[in-house]
Design a protein around this motif. Structure first.
Motif, PDB file in Angstrom:
ATOM      1  N   THR A 172       0.851  -1.186   0.000  1.00  0.00           N
ATOM      2  CA  THR A 172       0.000   0.000   0.000  1.00  0.00           C
ATOM      3  C   THR A 172       0.890   1.241   0.000  1.00  0.00           C
ATOM      4  O   THR A 172       2.114   1.146   0.135  1.00  0.00           O
ATOM      5  CB  THR A 172      -0.909   0.041   1.242  1.00  0.00           C
ATOM      6  N   PHE A 173       0.251   2.391  -0.136  1.00  0.00           N
ATOM      7  CA  PHE A 173       1.000   3.650  -0.147  1.00  0.00           C
ATOM      8  C   PHE A 173       1.829   3.808   1.123  1.00  0.00           C
ATOM      9  O   PHE A 173       2.916   4.400   1.096  1.00  0.00           O
ATOM     10  CB  PHE A 173       0.028   4.812  -0.301  1.00  0.00           C
ATOM     11  N   TYR A 174       1.359   3.267   2.232  1.00  0.00           N
ATOM     12  CA  TYR A 174       2.076   3.375   3.504  1.00  0.00           C
ATOM     13  C   TYR A 174       3.445   2.698   3.440  1.00  0.00           C
ATOM     14  O   TYR A 174       4.341   3.015   4.225  1.00  0.00           O
ATOM     15  CB  TYR A 174       1.239   2.767   4.625  1.00  0.00           C
ATOM     16  N   SER A 175       3.617   1.768   2.491  1.00  0.00           N
ATOM     17  CA  SER A 175       4.905   1.077   2.372  1.00  0.00           C
ATOM     18  C   SER A 175       6.049   2.051   2.128  1.00  0.00           C
ATOM     19  O   SER A 175       7.190   1.799   2.535  1.00  0.00           O
ATOM     20  CB  SER A 175       4.841   0.058   1.224  1.00  0.00           C
ATOM     21  N   LEU A 176       5.763   3.164   1.464  1.00  0.00           N
ATOM     22  CA  LEU A 176       6.812   4.158   1.200  1.00  0.00           C
ATOM     23  C   LEU A 176       7.318   4.775   2.495  1.00  0.00           C
ATOM     24  O   LEU A 176       8.529   4.910   2.717  1.00  0.00           O
ATOM     25  CB  LEU A 176       6.277   5.247   0.270  1.00  0.00           C
ATOM     26  N   ARG A 177       6.392   5.162   3.366  1.00  0.00           N
ATOM     27  CA  ARG A 177       6.766   5.758   4.657  1.00  0.00           C
ATOM     28  C   ARG A 177       7.499   4.738   5.530  1.00  0.00           C
ATOM     29  O   ARG A 177       8.504   5.056   6.169  1.00  0.00           O
ATOM     30  CB  ARG A 177       5.518   6.284   5.365  1.00  0.00           C
ATOM     31  N   LYS A 178       7.001   3.518   5.535  1.00  0.00           N
ATOM     32  CA  LYS A 178       7.614   2.485   6.374  1.00  0.00           C
ATOM     33  C   LYS A 178       9.032   2.177   5.900  1.00  0.00           C
ATOM     34  O   LYS A 178       9.952   1.990   6.707  1.00  0.00           O
ATOM     35  CB  LYS A 178       6.770   1.216   6.355  1.00  0.00           C
ATOM     36  N   THR A 179       9.219   2.151   4.587  1.00  0.00           N
ATOM     37  CA  THR A 179      10.553   1.884   4.037  1.00  0.00           C
ATOM     38  C   THR A 179      11.529   2.989   4.417  1.00  0.00           C
ATOM     39  O   THR A 179      12.682   2.722   4.792  1.00  0.00           O
ATOM     40  CB  THR A 179      10.471   1.761   2.505  1.00  0.00           C
ATOM     41  N   TYR A 180      11.083   4.227   4.340  1.00  0.00           N
ATOM     42  CA  TYR A 180      11.929   5.363   4.709  1.00  0.00           C
ATOM     43  C   TYR A 180      12.376   5.243   6.165  1.00  0.00           C
ATOM     44  O   TYR A 180      13.567   5.365   6.483  1.00  0.00           O
ATOM     45  CB  TYR A 180      11.160   6.663   4.495  1.00  0.00           C
ATOM     46  N   ILE A 181      11.431   5.006   7.061  1.00  0.00           N
ATOM     47  CA  ILE A 181      11.752   4.949   8.494  1.00  0.00           C
ATOM     48  C   ILE A 181      12.675   3.775   8.802  1.00  0.00           C
ATOM     49  O   ILE A 181      13.679   3.912   9.511  1.00  0.00           O
ATOM     50  CB  ILE A 181      10.460   4.843   9.326  1.00  0.00           C
ATOM     51  N   THR A 182      12.345   2.608   8.258  1.00  0.00           N
ATOM     52  CA  THR A 182      13.133   1.407   8.532  1.00  0.00           C
ATOM     53  C   THR A 182      14.573   1.565   8.044  1.00  0.00           C
ATOM     54  O   THR A 182      15.526   1.321   8.792  1.00  0.00           O
ATOM     55  CB  THR A 182      12.492   0.192   7.847  1.00  0.00           C
TER      56      THR A 182
END
Length: 473
Positions: A391-401
């Protein structure tokens, strides 16, 4: 005949108690800058029901809790409406706010019907001072109010289909069987557990408001509804290969064709989608925040180089619902992000208040954010990667991780805004230090380095073969 839309400036609303009221059957409430009768709020100038708009005045009856006298005005001219409002107030003061049938006034106490109570609750959500006292005034977002109103309409339609006249139904008559009817309706349409819980929660909160805030002596049968289990989304990170493939396919107009279950065709392609996903990945911000970024939010260092982007934390600020003491986070401008900003026009626009993303787009910023998310899911499904649902949230999660791995969790927490709240200056000082410490950070640094090494090895091997052949000759 298309009537001109009505509008009352805020100062006149306060001084003369004038509102614009919509008599359209799907609205029946005060309107301001947006029309609420549509599935999505539209500017009032585009409202197709302007012929139903009237000026209406509201006067609180002194020494009462919530009694008020309202009067619908005949004129559509604002100046005439102001004069008429002044005259009405003078007449009311002379009669000590006594209601009289020959004056065509109506005294609004607490509404006793379902429709009236729902209208009153929507005014409360809007922060209308005639309903919500100052200490309890918490204006909700237009999107939330639209969602609640949509649930109200769906519930009333469900009651009508089960032989209950929702337009005249007393609020005290809402019982567990009607709740059961709505339960069956949601089950029949296949509502997801999260959607089911949200809609039942809206209706339960509505009745709680009447009971606790307005002191209605009624029951709340929605409190007996058991919430359905909702598993937290374990959203995976996006890989470099997947992200590059997503960027490529999001620029394909034909791939943006979406066929709904109804057979309706929607075209999701937008020329700015690729940049929206790059900007989201390289800043780690949520969709509405990315869509709202402007060039003048970019902070520079002493040398005039972009250092960070001052971004409002919309999720936190919406939860606190305050125009004061808003929380901001400072997104570091990495070398990778700086390159993207330059491609998008930093040199030309960096001092302007233009939006960084899609400045020419006529859609509202919230609509742009929802489109980004919807299009992401659509385009990623087109990649047909086995056992991968992102989902679109994957972009934010990838950045943080990846940032936490590149630096450490504490720095990542500061960058993303998960740290404790502080004053703006304290955030900015910390942001300066953080920005410098992650200057060379790239979201896919390890993968790109590995790819670069492979490319160099291939070049060396090719070069070696060519040199060997030349020697043989």
């Amino acid at each position: 005949m298309k009537y001109k839309w009505l509008y009352v400036p805020k100062e006149y609303q306060k001084d003369f108690k004038i509102r614009v009221f919509c008599n359209y059957k799907m609205c029946r409430t005060n309107v301001h800058a947006y029309c609420k009768a549509n599935n999505e709020p539209i500017p009032i100038a585009e409202c197709p029901f302007t012929a139903k708009h009237t000026f209406k005045v509201y006067y609180h009856v002194p020494k009462t809790r919530n009694d008020r006298i309202t009067r619908t005005l005949k004129t559509r001219d604002l100046k005439e409406a102001i004069m008429e409002a002044i005259q009405i107030k003078e007449e009311l003061e002379k009669t000590n706010y006594m209601s009289a049938s020959e004056q065509t006034q109506e005294l609004d106490n607490y509404p006793q019907d379902l429709q009236g109570c729902m209208d009153r609750y929507l005014l409360y959500l809007e922060g209308d001072p005639s309903v919500a006292p100052g200490y309890n005034r918490r204006k909700r977002s237009k999107l939330h109010i639209t969602d609640v109103n949509s649930t109200f309409k769906e519930f009333r339609k469900c009651l009508d289909s089960n032989n209950h006249d929702s337009s005249t139904l007393p609020i005290s008559n809402i019982d567990r069987f009607m709740v059961g009817n709505y339960h069956d309706h949601l089950e029949g349409k296949g509502a997801a557990n999260r959607t089911y819980n949200k809609k039942m929660g809206y209706l339960s909160t509505f009745l709680d408001y009447l009971i606790k805030d307005e002191e209605y002596e009624i029951d709340n049968p929605f409190q007996r509804v058991r919430h359905k289990p909702v598993r937290p989304h374990d959203v995976p990170n996006i890989t470099l290969e997947e992200f590059d493939a997503l960027i490529n396919i999001s620029q394909n107009k034909e791939a943006g064709k979406q066929v709904l279950s109804t057979g309706e065709i929607k075209w999701l392609h937008k020329p700015w989608l690729a940049n929206s996903y790059k900007l989201s990945l390289m800043t780690g911000r949520r969709g509405p925040e990315v869509a709202s970024l402007t060039w003048d939010q970019i902070q520079v260092d002493a040398a005039g180089m972009p250092e960070s982007i001052r971004c409002e934390d919309l999720k936190v600020n919406h939860r606190h619902n305050s125009d004061q003491d808003k929380k901001h986070v400072y997104v570091p401008v990495t070398d990778e992000l700086l390159g993207l900003l330059c491609e998008m026009g930093y040199e030309k626009f960096h001092k302007s208040s233009e939006h960084i993303l899609a400045p020419e787009e006529t859609m509202q910023r919230g609509t742009i954010a929802r489109h980004m998310s919807r299009a992401f899911s659509h385009y990623f499904s087109k990649l047909e990667i086995p056992d991968r649902t992102l989902t679109f949230y994957s972009l934010r999660k990838t950045y943080i991780t990846n940032l936490a791995i590149y630096s450490n969790p504490e720095i990542a927490s500061n960058v993303i805004g998960h740290s404790s709240k502080g004053v703006t200056e304290a955030h900015y000082v910390r942001a300066q230090k953080v920005s410098k410490s992650v200057r060379g950070y790239s979201v896919f640094s390890d993968e790109r380095k590995s790819h670069r090494t492979e490319q160099l090895n291939e070049v060396r091997d090719t070069s070696g073969e060519q040199q060997s052949k030349s020697r043989q000759r």
